[in-house]
Design a protein around this motif. Structure first.
Motif, short mmCIF file in Angstrom:
data_model
loop_
_atom_site.label_atom_id
_atom_site.label_comp_id
_atom_site.label_asym_id
_atom_site.label_seq_id
_atom_site.Cartn_x
_atom_site.Cartn_y
_atom_site.Cartn_z
N SER A 99 73.42 59.94 37.90
CA SER A 99 72.36 58.93 38.02
C SER A 99 71.76 58.91 39.41
N GLY A 100 72.46 59.49 40.38
CA GLY A 100 71.92 59.56 41.73
C GLY A 100 71.04 60.77 41.98
N THR A 101 70.80 61.58 40.95
CA THR A 101 70.01 62.79 41.14
C THR A 101 68.61 62.70 40.54
N PHE A 102 68.26 61.55 39.97
CA PHE A 102 66.94 61.39 39.36
C PHE A 102 66.01 60.64 40.31
N PRO A 103 64.96 61.28 40.82
CA PRO A 103 64.03 60.61 41.73
C PRO A 103 63.41 59.35 41.13
N VAL A 104 63.24 59.32 39.80
CA VAL A 104 62.62 58.18 39.15
C VAL A 104 63.45 56.90 39.33
N ASN A 105 64.73 57.05 39.68
CA ASN A 105 65.60 55.88 39.87
C ASN A 105 65.39 55.19 41.22
N PHE A 106 64.51 55.74 42.06
CA PHE A 106 64.29 55.18 43.40
C PHE A 106 62.79 55.05 43.66
N SER A 107 62.42 53.99 44.37
CA SER A 107 61.01 53.79 44.70
C SER A 107 60.90 53.05 46.03
N LEU A 108 59.77 53.30 46.73
CA LEU A 108 59.45 52.60 47.97
C LEU A 108 58.06 52.01 47.86
N ASP A 109 57.86 50.91 48.58
CA ASP A 109 56.51 50.38 48.65
C ASP A 109 55.68 51.19 49.65
N GLY A 110 54.41 50.83 49.79
CA GLY A 110 53.56 51.52 50.74
C GLY A 110 53.06 52.87 50.26
N SER A 111 52.96 53.04 48.93
CA SER A 111 52.43 54.29 48.36
C SER A 111 53.26 55.50 48.75
N ILE A 112 54.56 55.31 48.87
CA ILE A 112 55.48 56.41 49.17
C ILE A 112 56.06 56.94 47.87
N THR A 113 56.07 58.25 47.69
CA THR A 113 56.60 58.88 46.49
C THR A 113 57.95 59.52 46.78
N VAL A 114 58.93 59.29 45.91
CA VAL A 114 60.23 59.93 46.04
C VAL A 114 60.15 61.28 45.33
N LEU A 115 60.37 62.36 46.10
CA LEU A 115 60.24 63.71 45.55
C LEU A 115 61.54 64.23 44.95
N THR A 116 62.64 64.04 45.67
CA THR A 116 63.94 64.54 45.21
C THR A 116 65.02 63.52 45.51
N ALA A 117 66.12 63.60 44.79
CA ALA A 117 67.28 62.74 45.03
C ALA A 117 68.54 63.56 44.78
N SER A 118 69.57 63.35 45.60
CA SER A 118 70.82 64.08 45.42
C SER A 118 71.99 63.22 45.89
N SER A 119 73.07 63.21 45.12
CA SER A 119 74.29 62.50 45.50
C SER A 119 75.02 63.29 46.58
N VAL A 120 75.60 62.59 47.53
CA VAL A 120 76.20 63.22 48.70
C VAL A 120 77.73 63.22 48.56
N PRO A 121 78.36 64.39 48.53
CA PRO A 121 79.83 64.44 48.50
C PRO A 121 80.38 64.15 49.90
N PRO A 122 81.68 63.85 50.06
CA PRO A 122 82.69 63.87 48.99
C PRO A 122 82.86 62.54 48.26
N LEU A 123 82.38 61.42 48.86
CA LEU A 123 82.63 60.11 48.24
C LEU A 123 81.62 59.79 47.14
N PHE A 124 80.45 60.42 47.19
CA PHE A 124 79.38 60.16 46.22
C PHE A 124 78.94 58.69 46.22
N ASN A 125 79.11 58.02 47.37
CA ASN A 125 78.60 56.66 47.51
C ASN A 125 77.30 56.65 48.30
N GLU A 126 76.75 57.82 48.52
CA GLU A 126 75.49 57.96 49.23
C GLU A 126 74.53 58.84 48.44
#
Length: 637
Positions: A284-311
């Motif tokens: 669920s942390g790898t889908f850019p559609v799950n994240f958004s910013l205001d100010g006309s900013i587009t999220v291009l990519t998303a990736s979960s960060v090991p080893p804890l995967f809390n980032e």
């Protein structure tokens, strides 16, 4: 599919095209390879697909070996190898117990170790598995078959003889040195897959005595492996731990709450790191559609960060702008237990700046804590800058007046936005016992504070370049004179815009606020507002009883040019002088003074009407006088 067909067309033009079953098998593998590490149930598919691969590829290759070319055989191996690798699933084997600080000994050998538990339904060979921490990784583990539900102790070679008395042990070279105060540990399979990871600290013990050594940290519920601190505690076993057997703390401890976004950090102007309070379902942390910013900013990519995967790291476009605060929203994010993110799904983010003089001000200080408590200092961001606390230092001054005992505020980056408060202390749990802490996230625990004596001392705040941001030389006699015992009473700044070293800009925290307000607006806060009059007093009726309501009378002024000097004298109704509040005070263009209702000797004055006479003059001979009345009141009975 078109790319796959092109691959076969270009590689095997002289051969019979692969069958539809083979292509389906290849596509099925790709789907499983993508999802297998994400979904624990993939082990069922692994078993099915292994049989399919053996029947459709290996056996076919052997029967038709004379027709197979070398490249096809290599392709079979490429396809086959990841199938076995993905069968090593996240959370099949857990770091179940940690002995980070074996001294002073309670009943276990003086060695560091960790315990692994197989919570899967299959026997797992640990050959080639490794442990990692923040500084490196261990050598590979030897072959050891860990059967379902069983434990094994991992340690250094010289600890085997002592620890094997408690249960099965295997040793590794370069066993990580487990930091007493906290460390980040990860368990990796031979393929490099993160099977389990934890990041412990002293708060996980939940016990001030046990955190000092001799006791292990135990996981409470192995079926809830990614809840962090909420699923760990100090062992209750009389020996200090339970190596090689079921944990003393073992209990049902289900995770029924979704993850929360704690904060976001800017790596560069197009990359943002979002930190959550617990490990996520990494898919669920790898889908850019799950994240958004205001100010006309587009999220291009998303990736979960090991080893804890809390980032989660996201890349955005266009680039973030300086001096702008953005709101980042996370949706449809799940933790590893399947809980969906709750109400805490927005965080602020922006590009941090270096703080200058008085961008941050010292806003509150407790230098004489209650027994068992700890000093604390509160700071307020009065600027329009975003400030990273990991670039700040606190200090004091030694007897020769030199800055001394510099202490980094935080090794972990975190942003302080305009209008925000943050607090530093050695003991957050003790602070929460003694005071109302509205936002624990605003409190930064430090291993040790510089010395701030009870009678007087100096608190210094610096940026990472060593420049002084703010400095306060405090005295115990700044406290409200009618407080007989100032132990556990903080000094609060009245106005963030008034000079730090102005004694009249400090007052004891109100009794109704518990004598301290760490992390939020001070109980004695009063700020000069825009006014028409050159001098005004508010409130007109005040009651200096330290109940947090109109305890002080504030005299606010505004002049049209610098260089004025002020004298303020307070008279009772009979015209007698009771207090020389200000003498030859150099004025700014605007500012204020405060009267606490006490006379010249620090004694409580009776209720009644009082006259405040303010006289100002400059070197050019200009003089002005202001005479205003105020009522000193007090509760009856």
């Amino acid at each position: 599919m078109e790319g796959l067909q092109d691959f076969y067309d270009n590689t095997y033009k002289s051969q019979k095209p692969p069958s539809g079953k083979f292509l389906c098998a290849f596509c099925m593998f790709n789907i499983i390879h993508y999802c297998g590490a994400k979904v624990k149930a993939v082990s069922v598919y692994c078993q099915i697909f292994k049989i399919f691969i053996f029947k459709k590829i290996i056996i076919t290759s052997l029967i038709n070996h004379s027709l197979m070319k070398q490249r096809l055989f290599v392709l079979n191996l490429i396809i086959l190898l990841p199938v076995f690798l993905i069968c090593q699933n996240r959370y099949d084997v857990l770091i179940d117990e940690i002995m980070a600080d074996p001294t002073p000994q309670v009943g276990l050998p003086n060695h560091e170790w960790i315990e692994l538990k197989n919570v899967s339904s299959a026997t797992i060979d640990l050959a080639g598995w490794r442990l990692t921490d923040a500084s490196g990784q261990s050598g590979p583990m030897p072959s050891y078959l860990l059967s379902p539900g069983n434990f094994v102790i991992i340690c250094t070679g010289n600890a085997i003889a002592n620890l094997s008395l408690f249960g099965p042990c295997i040793s590794v070279t370069s066993f990580p040195s487990l930091d007493n105060a906290g460390d980040k540990l990860a368990l990796k399979s031979p393929s490099g897959t993160i099977i389990h990871a934890v990041e412990y600290d002293l708060s996980w013990y939940r016990n001030a005595i046990k955190e000092n050594g001799g006791w292990t940290l135990e996981m409470i519920d192995p079926q809830n492996p990614c809840s962090g601190a909420g699923n760990w505690t100090a062992s209750t076993d009389p020996t200090g731990g339970t190596p090689g057997k079921k944990n003393a703390a073992d209990a049902f401890n289900a995770d029924n709450e979704g993850p929360s976004a704690l904060r976001a950090l800017v790596t560069n102007d197009t990359t943002i790191l979002i930190i959550f309070n617990e490990p996520l379902d990494s898919l669920s942390g790898t889908f850019p559609v799950n994240f958004s910013l205001d100010g006309s900013i587009t999220v291009l990519t998303a990736s979960s960060v090991p080893p804890l995967f809390n980032e989660v790291e996201i890349r955005v476009s266009p680039a973030l702008e300086q001096n702008k605060i953005y709101t980042l929203t996370a949706r449809n994010i799940k933790d590893c237990s399947g809980n969906t993110i709750g109400v805490q799904h927005t965080v602020r983010v922006g590009i941090p700046e270096i703080p200058g003089q008085l961008d941050l001000v010292i806003n509150e200080i407790l230098f004489n804590p209650r027994s068992g408590g700890s000093d604390y200092a509160e700071f307020f961001n009065r600027s329009n800058k975003i400030i990273d606390v990991s670039r700040l230092y606190i200090a004091n001054r030694n007897s020769s007046g030199a800055i001394s005992s510099q202490q980094l505020v935080s090794a972990r980056p975190s942003y302080i936005f305009p209008g925000d408060y943050f607090v530093i202390t050695e003991d957050l749990p003790a602070l929460q016992l003694d005071y109302l802490v509205k936002d624990p996230g605003a409190v930064i625990p430090v291993s040790s504070l510089p010395s701030y004596p009870d009678n007087e001392g100096i608190l210094v705040l610096l940026n990472y370049q060593g420049d002084i941001i703010d400095e306060l030389h405090y005295y115990d006699d700044w406290h409200f004179k009618l407080i007989q015992n100032t132990e556990g009473v903080s000094l609060e700044r009245i106005d963030p815009e008034t000079k730090t070293q102005e004694v009249l800009n400090w007052h004891s925290a109100a009794s109704t606020a518990g004598y301290g307000t760490p992390g939020y607006e001070n109980s004695q806060y009063s700020r000069a507002a825009s006014r028409e009059a050159i001098l005004s007093i508010s409130p007109k009726i005040f009651s200096p009883d330290n109940d947090g309501l109109d305890d002080i009378a504030t005299i606010r002024y505004a002049v049209d040019e610098p260089g004025y000097v002020a004298n303020i004298t307070i008279y009772d109704a009979a015209g007698r002088t009771v207090r020389n509040l200000v003498r030859n005070d150099i004025m700014g263009l605007e500012g204020n003074w405060h009267w606490d209702g006490l006379d010249e000797k620090g004694q409580q004055l009776p209720i009644g009407n009082y006259i405040i006479l303010t006289e100002i003059f400059n070197l050019q001979g200009q003089k002005k006088k202001f005479k205003q009345s105020v009522v000193l009141a007090r509760k009856l009975g």
